[in-house]
Scaffold this motif. Structure first.
Motif, PDB file in Angstrom:
ATOM      1  N   MET A  79      50.307  74.687   3.766  1.00 34.96           N
ATOM      2  CA  MET A  79      51.503  75.009   4.865  1.00 34.96           C
ATOM      3  C   MET A  79      51.717  76.289   5.162  1.00 34.96           C
ATOM      4  O   MET A  79      51.878  77.047   4.747  1.00 34.96           O
ATOM      5  CB  MET A  79      52.249  74.543   3.706  1.00 34.96           C
TER       6      MET A  79
ATOM      7  N   LEU B  49      54.539  77.601   6.048  1.00 33.70           N
ATOM      8  CA  LEU B  49      55.921  78.050   6.212  1.00 33.70           C
ATOM      9  C   LEU B  49      56.702  77.393   4.778  1.00 33.70           C
ATOM     10  O   LEU B  49      56.671  75.335   4.956  1.00 33.70           O
ATOM     11  CB  LEU B  49      57.433  77.551   7.072  1.00 33.70           C
ATOM     12  N   GLU B  50      57.112  77.940   3.913  1.00 37.35           N
ATOM     13  CA  GLU B  50      57.554  76.739   2.790  1.00 37.35           C
ATOM     14  C   GLU B  50      59.076  76.821   2.411  1.00 37.35           C
ATOM     15  O   GLU B  50      59.322  77.869   3.448  1.00 37.35           O
ATOM     16  CB  GLU B  50      56.955  77.370   0.874  1.00 37.35           C
ATOM     17  N   ARG B  51      59.313  76.207   2.458  1.00 41.10           N
ATOM     18  CA  ARG B  51      60.985  76.034   2.444  1.00 41.10           C
ATOM     19  C   ARG B  51      61.773  77.035   1.355  1.00 41.10           C
ATOM     20  O   ARG B  51      61.067  77.302   0.412  1.00 41.10           O
ATOM     21  CB  ARG B  51      61.066  74.170   1.989  1.00 41.10           C
ATOM     22  N   SER B  52      62.212  77.693   1.497  1.00 45.06           N
ATOM     23  CA  SER B  52      63.376  78.298   1.265  1.00 45.06           C
ATOM     24  C   SER B  52      63.636  77.751  -0.539  1.00 45.06           C
ATOM     25  O   SER B  52      64.866  76.835   1.054  1.00 45.06           O
ATOM     26  CB  SER B  52      64.057  79.426   1.585  1.00 45.06           C
TER      27      SER B  52
ATOM     28  N   PRO C  10      67.721  72.040   3.682  1.00 46.98           N
ATOM     29  CA  PRO C  10      66.057  71.588   4.576  1.00 46.98           C
ATOM     30  C   PRO C  10      66.794  70.545   6.031  1.00 46.98           C
ATOM     31  O   PRO C  10      66.450  71.021   6.632  1.00 46.98           O
ATOM     32  CB  PRO C  10      65.624  71.416   3.715  1.00 46.98           C
TER      33      PRO C  10
END
Length: 87
Positions: A1, A3-6, A11
């Motif tokens: 992936m 970009l991982e979600r912060s 989201p």
């Protein structure tokens, strides 16, 4: 992936979560002081340079020779001819 979600961003809306807002709050005043200092420094340098460069007196000591009326009339005539040729 790629970009991982912060965990500090929602989201769905990508807005900061309350946890992120709380984490940034202690640094806000210092960041604003730093921003004001850098902005003031940049503006100060700009205006100092602007005022320094507009003190243009390089040719103030060079005397301007007097122009007789005949020479002035001849220059005006040449100027008018050039302007008419351009039109």
């Amino acid at each position: 992936m790629p970009l991982e979600r912060s965990p500090y961003q929602d989201p769905r809306t990508w807005k900061m979560t309350p946890a992120m807002i709380r984490a940034r709050k202690p640094f806000f005043k210092g960041n604003m002081i730093g921003l004001a200092a850098f902005t003031g420094l940049s503006v100060g340098i700009y205006f100092y340079t602007y005022s320094f460069l507009h003190k243009d007196n390089d040719f103030s000591d060079v005397p301007i020779p007097p122009v007789s009326e005949e020479e002035l009339a001849q220059l005006r005539k040449e100027f008018e001819q050039e302007r008419q040729n351009r039109q």
